[in-house]
Design an enzyme around this catalytic site. Structure first.
Site, PDB file in Angstrom:
ATOM      1  N   ARG A 160       8.961 -10.849 -13.593  1.00 19.92           N
ATOM      2  CA  ARG A 160       9.997 -11.715 -12.999  1.00 19.92           C
ATOM      3  C   ARG A 160      10.600 -12.616 -14.066  1.00 19.92           C
ATOM      4  NH1 ARG A 160       6.450 -12.857  -7.521  1.00 19.92           N
ATOM      5  NH2 ARG A 160       7.379 -11.158  -6.314  1.00 19.92           N
ATOM      6  N   ASP A 168      -6.585   2.112   6.020  1.00 24.49           N
ATOM      7  CA  ASP A 168      -6.286   0.880   6.766  1.00 24.49           C
ATOM      8  C   ASP A 168      -7.291   0.782   7.912  1.00 24.49           C
ATOM      9  OD1 ASP A 168      -4.842  -1.404   8.045  1.00 24.49           O
ATOM     10  OD2 ASP A 168      -3.256  -0.840   6.666  1.00 24.49           O
ATOM     11  N   SER A 187      -4.302  -8.819  -3.018  1.00 26.66           N
ATOM     12  CA  SER A 187      -4.252  -9.732  -1.858  1.00 26.66           C
ATOM     13  C   SER A 187      -4.251 -11.193  -2.310  1.00 26.66           C
ATOM     14  CB  SER A 187      -5.464  -9.507  -0.950  1.00 26.66           C
ATOM     15  OG  SER A 187      -5.615  -8.143  -0.649  1.00 26.66           O
ATOM     16  N   HIS A 234      -2.099 -17.551 -10.015  1.00 26.06           N
ATOM     17  CA  HIS A 234      -0.914 -16.962  -9.382  1.00 26.06           C
ATOM     18  C   HIS A 234      -0.477 -17.890  -8.256  1.00 26.06           C
ATOM     19  CE1 HIS A 234       1.859 -13.923  -8.150  1.00 26.06           C
ATOM     20  NE2 HIS A 234       1.243 -13.626  -7.018  1.00 26.06           N
ATOM     21  N   ARG A 294       2.530 -13.434   3.186  1.00 25.97           N
ATOM     22  CA  ARG A 294       3.088 -14.742   3.527  1.00 25.97           C
ATOM     23  C   ARG A 294       4.279 -14.626   4.467  1.00 25.97           C
ATOM     24  NH1 ARG A 294       4.634 -18.375  -1.439  1.00 25.97           N
ATOM     25  NH2 ARG A 294       4.914 -16.466  -2.628  1.00 25.97           N
ATOM     26  N   GLY A 323       0.825  -1.215   0.000  1.00 22.01           N
ATOM     27  CA  GLY A 323       0.000   0.000   0.000  1.00 22.01           C
ATOM     28  C   GLY A 323       0.859   1.266   0.000  1.00 22.01           C
TER      29      GLY A 323
END
Ligand code: APR
Length: 312
Positions: free
Chosen positions: A155, A35, A123, A179, A86, A16
């Site tokens: 990537r 938030d 997310s 994903h 994660r 964010g």
């Protein structure tokens, strides 16, 4: 008087904050950094820091930190990073239970306060979260999209450029599918200045690059103890910019499929045109038998997650 566009960023954490910095530097519009109440100070602090940054760098936009949904009202673009990232050893799918609850709450508020926005979800687990977002908001597929393909392709492109010893600007790389570990780096469409990379890199090396791409997020989680944020933020900002400036860019992104590639009622990464109407078109490209099989495996993994979400 033309009004500035409004960009609401839901989640003022690592991604964010970087999203706010990028939107401000590019002067995409006024930014609201939202938030939960407990983290209002974080949102307000980052917003103030970034406005002060503007005084040095010379960008014109307002950046407001908040925990009130009223401040997000009428946003043109909403980018969602709300949730937990994660930790080492966790898969994106491990986040399902925690983040699903959060996404449902966020989606209800977007539906009520930002009914005309383009919603970009970041997310994780991405494909399940963006599916839930569409389900709860009831928005058309043109306005609910997931950011993953742009990041995974970036990537892949970087690793290919390293291998070839060339500029990343001259590489075109595409990653489709979900994903997760089953993502599909489509080597048949990867080129360096129009030349297929398959003709320049051995199969063995290409397989190793594909494997590294699949674990691209995990590699960073292992190094930092949390998930990546610079490139994920850039992936979403490229998409938001394509929408706000009606650029008609072709970007791999998670789109609600309605028969394309033989799939229905499912979010999965496919090449799509993003312009002023949001997701304007899904491009269907010819895949090799092997790529089709990988996409099928990826679709099965996404379906499993969606089914699991329905039970939660
Ligand atoms: N509404 C708004 N924000 C929320 C909510 C909610 N209901 N619940 C949690 N948040 C906020 C957290 O308070 C936190 O500030 O979301 C923010 C997430 O920030 P980080 O923990 O720094 O996570 P980040 O690295 O930004 O990743 C966010 O994106 O790539 C995915 O896997 C990643 O799911 C994770 C998400």
């Amino acid at each position: 008087m033309p009004k500035r566009k409004k960009i609401a960023l839901i989640g003022a954490g690592n991604i964010g904050g970087e999203l706010a910095a990028l939107c401000a530097r590019k002067e995409l519009g006024d930014v609201v950094l939202f938030d939960i109440a407990d983290k209002e100070g974080l949102a307000k602090g980052k917003a103030l820091d970034l406005e002060q940054n503007g005084a040095l760098l010379g960008y014109d936009c307002s950046i407001k930190g908040t925990s009130s949904w009223d401040d997000c009202a009428g946003a043109d673009v909403v980018i969602v990073t709300a949730g937990v990232p994660r930790k080492p050893g966790m898969s994106r799918d491990d986040l399902l239970t925690i983040n699903l609850k959060i996404i449902r709450n966020v989606a209800e508020n977007i539906k009520a306060k930002c009914p005309d926005a383009l919603v970009i979800v970041i997310s994780n687990p991405l494909d399940a979260m963006v599916y839930e977002m569409k389900k709860v908001t009831g928005f058309p597929r043109a306005r609910v999209v997931g950011m993953a393909g742009a990041l995974d392709s970036a990537r892949f492109g970087l690793f290919l450029a390293h291998e070839l010893g060339c500029s990343v600007k001259d590489v075109r790389a595409m990653v489709l599918g979900g994903h997760g570990d089953t993502m599909v780096p489509v080597t048949s469409y990867c080129t360096v200045y129009g030349v297929p990379v398959k003709t320049k890199i051995s199969k063995e090396r290409l397989d190793a690059i594909v494997a590294r791409t699949r674990d691209g997020g995990g590699e960073i989680v292992k190094l930092m103890g949390t998930s990546a944020y610079y490139a994920p933020a850039s992936g979403a900002v490229v998409m938001a910019e394509a929408f706000l400036h009606d650029q008609k860019r072709i970007l791999p992104c998670a789109v609600f499929l309605d028969g394309e590639y033989g799939y229905k009622d499912l979010y999965m990464g496919v090449p799509a045109v993003i312009g002023g109407e949001g997701i304007e078109k899904v491009l269907e490209i010819e895949l090799t038998t092997e790529e089709k099989a990988m996409l099928e495996k990826s679709a099965a993994a996404v379906r499993e997650l969606i089914e699991a979400s329905k039970k939660l």
